[in-house]
Design a protein around this motif. Structure first.
Motif, PDB file in Angstrom:
ATOM      1  N   ARG A   1      46.836  54.733  35.197  1.00 60.18           N
ATOM      2  CA  ARG A   1      46.892  53.274  35.253  1.00 60.18           C
ATOM      3  C   ARG A   1      48.078  52.829  36.102  1.00 60.18           C
ATOM      4  O   ARG A   1      49.189  53.346  35.966  1.00 60.18           O
ATOM      5  CB  ARG A   1      47.004  52.689  33.842  1.00 60.18           C
ATOM      6  CG  ARG A   1      45.724  52.881  33.036  1.00 60.18           C
ATOM      7  CD  ARG A   1      45.888  52.554  31.576  1.00 60.18           C
ATOM      8  NE  ARG A   1      46.321  51.180  31.329  1.00 60.18           N
ATOM      9  CZ  ARG A   1      46.468  50.655  30.117  1.00 60.18           C
ATOM     10  NH1 ARG A   1      46.199  51.401  29.046  1.00 60.18           N
ATOM     11  NH2 ARG A   1      46.855  49.415  29.961  1.00 60.18           N
TER      12      ARG A   1
ATOM     13  N   CYS B   1      38.918  51.251  39.314  1.00 59.82           N
ATOM     14  CA  CYS B   1      38.548  49.919  38.841  1.00 59.82           C
ATOM     15  C   CYS B   1      39.729  49.000  39.131  1.00 59.82           C
ATOM     16  O   CYS B   1      40.875  49.350  38.833  1.00 59.82           O
ATOM     17  CB  CYS B   1      38.238  49.933  37.353  1.00 59.82           C
ATOM     18  SG  CYS B   1      36.785  50.905  36.930  1.00 59.82           S
TER      19      CYS B   1
ATOM     20  N   THR C   1      43.090  59.416  32.771  1.00 58.23           N
ATOM     21  CA  THR C   1      43.076  58.490  33.897  1.00 58.23           C
ATOM     22  C   THR C   1      44.502  58.054  34.204  1.00 58.23           C
ATOM     23  O   THR C   1      45.420  58.292  33.418  1.00 58.23           O
ATOM     24  CB  THR C   1      42.216  57.252  33.582  1.00 58.23           C
ATOM     25  OG1 THR C   1      42.669  56.661  32.347  1.00 58.23           O
ATOM     26  CG2 THR C   1      40.755  57.618  33.442  1.00 58.23           C
TER      27      THR C   1
ATOM     28  N   GLY D   1      41.370  45.390  38.445  1.00 54.02           N
ATOM     29  CA  GLY D   1      41.395  44.215  37.592  1.00 54.02           C
ATOM     30  C   GLY D   1      42.206  43.101  38.226  1.00 54.02           C
ATOM     31  O   GLY D   1      43.322  43.324  38.695  1.00 54.02           O
TER      32      GLY D   1
ATOM     33  N   SER E   1      37.432  39.479  43.862  1.00 52.84           N
ATOM     34  CA  SER E   1      38.757  40.082  43.705  1.00 52.84           C
ATOM     35  C   SER E   1      39.744  39.525  44.721  1.00 52.84           C
ATOM     36  O   SER E   1      40.903  39.264  44.393  1.00 52.84           O
ATOM     37  CB  SER E   1      38.665  41.606  43.857  1.00 52.84           C
ATOM     38  OG  SER E   1      37.844  42.173  42.867  1.00 52.84           O
TER      39      SER E   1
ATOM     40  N   VAL F   1      36.835  42.519  36.809  1.00 51.96           N
ATOM     41  CA  VAL F   1      37.059  43.921  37.149  1.00 51.96           C
ATOM     42  C   VAL F   1      36.019  44.330  38.176  1.00 51.96           C
ATOM     43  O   VAL F   1      34.828  44.067  38.002  1.00 51.96           O
ATOM     44  CB  VAL F   1      36.968  44.842  35.915  1.00 51.96           C
ATOM     45  CG1 VAL F   1      37.137  46.303  36.325  1.00 51.96           C
ATOM     46  CG2 VAL F   1      38.022  44.469  34.886  1.00 51.96           C
ATOM     47  N   SER F   2      36.487  44.975  39.246  1.00 56.53           N
ATOM     48  CA  SER F   2      35.600  45.372  40.331  1.00 56.53           C
ATOM     49  C   SER F   2      35.727  46.870  40.596  1.00 56.53           C
ATOM     50  O   SER F   2      36.838  47.394  40.642  1.00 56.53           O
ATOM     51  CB  SER F   2      35.972  44.590  41.604  1.00 56.53           C
ATOM     52  OG  SER F   2      35.255  45.055  42.722  1.00 56.53           O
ATOM     53  N   PRO F   3      34.598  47.580  40.776  1.00 51.93           N
ATOM     54  CA  PRO F   3      34.675  48.996  41.145  1.00 51.93           C
ATOM     55  C   PRO F   3      34.948  49.157  42.629  1.00 51.93           C
ATOM     56  O   PRO F   3      34.450  48.381  43.455  1.00 51.93           O
ATOM     57  CB  PRO F   3      33.283  49.518  40.779  1.00 51.93           C
ATOM     58  CG  PRO F   3      32.386  48.340  40.954  1.00 51.93           C
ATOM     59  CD  PRO F   3      33.209  47.129  40.584  1.00 51.93           C
ATOM     60  N   ARG F   4      35.738  50.166  42.966  1.00 49.03           N
ATOM     61  CA  ARG F   4      36.013  50.498  44.366  1.00 49.03           C
ATOM     62  C   ARG F   4      35.888  52.010  44.527  1.00 49.03           C
ATOM     63  O   ARG F   4      36.522  52.749  43.775  1.00 49.03           O
ATOM     64  CB  ARG F   4      37.434  50.066  44.761  1.00 49.03           C
ATOM     65  CG  ARG F   4      37.726  48.581  44.538  1.00 49.03           C
ATOM     66  CD  ARG F   4      37.225  47.748  45.691  1.00 49.03           C
ATOM     67  NE  ARG F   4      37.168  46.335  45.365  1.00 49.03           N
ATOM     68  CZ  ARG F   4      37.371  45.362  46.248  1.00 49.03           C
ATOM     69  NH1 ARG F   4      37.655  45.666  47.501  1.00 49.03           N
ATOM     70  NH2 ARG F   4      37.270  44.106  45.892  1.00 49.03           N
TER      71      ARG F   4
END
Length: 216
Positions: free
Chosen positions: A119, A52, A117, A54, A95, A64-67
């Motif tokens: 970060r 994700c 996860t 941000g 983004s 926020v975009s999923p990749r």
């Protein structure tokens, strides 16, 4: 549905008031934040097929975009630099426009089956270096650009959110057919979806065909 109104008396408006609600941060939570990608962080990134991203625009509005791509699609260029290929999308470029205006980004690396996860925070640039882009090609299709991130902070995030949500538990998976297709939802929200079920199925099939044709 009645609009919810925030009572100003309940708003937490400064950091001191906020921190007074919680126990003190553990020393380990402070120390775990790294300034570069150590061997563990690099191993995590190489396993990840999904992140994700941000970003925020010049006015501070967040997005926020999923990749997602094959495992290890985010390239580790050195201990402080990552490169993310930009694949074909809907050309909103949210983004990318945000990065041009405000380079600060936050990345959340997710590995299927992992509850923890990774970060990563840093500053991003949009790069069209031909050699770099060629190295990120899939099915002989070269991305138009890469998001290159100068890493400032790196730390693992604990498993609580994923365990609370039971994200990877097949017994908790929901039936996608209980909601309309994405095409129908968007049409309902915009021009209006057709009443004819056969026509709607044709639109859904066309979208699936477009996915296969334009994935890369």
């Amino acid at each position: 549905m009645k609009k919810y109104k925030v009572d100003p008396a309940t708003v937490i408006s400064d950091e001191q008031s906020l921190r007074s609600l919680f126990p003190a941060m553990s020393p380990l939570a402070v120390k775990k934040c790294q300034t570069s990608l150590d061997d563990h962080a690099q191993a995590f990134i190489r396993r990840s097929p999904f992140i994700c991203l941000g970003t925020q625009n010049a006015d501070g509005r967040a997005d926020v975009s999923p990749r997602g791509d094959p495992v290890g699609f985010v390239r580790i260029l050195d201990r402080n630099t990552l490169a993310i290929p930009d694949r074909p999308g809907n050309n909103r470029l949210d983004s990318l426009v945000n990065i041009v205006a405000h380079p600060s980004v936050g990345l959340l690396f997710i590995v299927p089956g992992f509850d923890d996860t990774l970060r990563v925070n840093g500053d991003a640039s949009l790069v069209n270096d031909p050699e770099l882009l060629k190295s990120m090609s899939v099915q002989d299709r070269v991305p138009k650009l890469a998001i290159v991130v100068d890493v400032k902070e790196v730390f693992l995030h604990c498993a609580k959110a994923f365990r609370r949500s039971h994200l990877w538990d097949p017994a908790r998976f929901q039936n996608r057919s209980e909601m309309p297709s994405i095409a129908k939802i968007i049409l309902d929200q915009t021009t209006g979806a057709p009443d004819d079920d056969e026509e709607m199925r044709r639109i859904d099939d066309d979208l699936e065909a477009q996915y296969k044709r334009t994935l890369y």
